[in-house]
Design a protein around this motif. Sequence first.
Motif, PDB file in Angstrom:
ATOM      1  N   TYR A 136     -12.483   7.797   1.101  1.00  0.00           N
ATOM      2  CA  TYR A 136     -11.726   6.840   1.906  1.00  0.00           C
ATOM      3  C   TYR A 136     -12.695   5.750   2.356  1.00  0.00           C
ATOM      4  N   GLU A 170      -9.683   5.393  -1.987  1.00  0.00           N
ATOM      5  CA  GLU A 170      -8.565   4.743  -1.298  1.00  0.00           C
ATOM      6  C   GLU A 170      -9.107   3.862  -0.180  1.00  0.00           C
ATOM      7  N   VAL A 172      -8.557   1.411   3.225  1.00  0.00           N
ATOM      8  CA  VAL A 172      -7.759   0.998   4.379  1.00  0.00           C
ATOM      9  C   VAL A 172      -8.482  -0.202   4.985  1.00  0.00           C
ATOM     10  N   GLN A 193      -1.305   2.760  11.245  1.00  0.00           N
ATOM     11  CA  GLN A 193      -0.244   3.317  10.415  1.00  0.00           C
ATOM     12  C   GLN A 193      -0.812   3.906   9.130  1.00  0.00           C
ATOM     13  N   GLN A 194      -1.785   3.211   8.552  1.00  0.00           N
ATOM     14  CA  GLN A 194      -2.409   3.699   7.328  1.00  0.00           C
ATOM     15  C   GLN A 194      -3.192   4.980   7.566  1.00  0.00           C
ATOM     16  N   ARG A 197      -0.936   7.901   7.838  1.00  0.00           N
ATOM     17  CA  ARG A 197      -0.469   8.327   6.519  1.00  0.00           C
ATOM     18  C   ARG A 197      -1.539   9.155   5.804  1.00  0.00           C
TER      19      ARG A 197
END
Length: 200
Positions: A136, A170, A172, A193-194, A197
């Motif tokens: 991430y 991924e 963000v 919000q991300q 998730r």
Amino acid sequence: MKNILVVNSSLSSANGNSNKLTSKLVTRLKSEHSDLTVVERNLNDMNISHLSMEEMIAWRTDKSTRTSAQEALAALSDTLIAELQQADAIIIGMPMYNFGVPSTFKAWIDRVARAGITFKYTETGPQGLLANKKVYVLAARGGKYAGTPKDSQSQYLNDVLGFIGLNDVEFVYVEGLAMGGDAAESAWSFAEQQLERLSA
């Protein structure tokens, strides 16, 4: 997911926006996984030097014949690589400095990208040796660059992480933090919000 490696590189350390993002995600993950082990590397506090030829020679020297000085030089890279190998997931806090990654992060990359350990050369090209790990990248930026030609940072991160086998990456983004209060508030709301998730 049991072992998480957090790599932060903001010059502002804990006060940096990217560090705040990683902290928020780790807090969420800890609340959902009681057996989580987290190793955190704050590259700004480590003060890693630029890579030298002497250090590279130490890596290439067989452990049985290294001098004590070479052992000391190789220890940093060995430790950082071991942390990567043991991690199930990696969380990277990534500020943008002058359209690139912080020099401390580049110094970290130079220690963990080692031929024969985290990648190897084959007849068809280089092959990454770190597999089955989620990455991430939590990127904080003063302006808005994601998805534009000026976002050379994201492409570099995809390329260099993929080079050592970290292909499941991924992103963000929290962008526009220097573009006024409303823009910053909106950016943080979207990022929250991300993160929710990701930790669901």
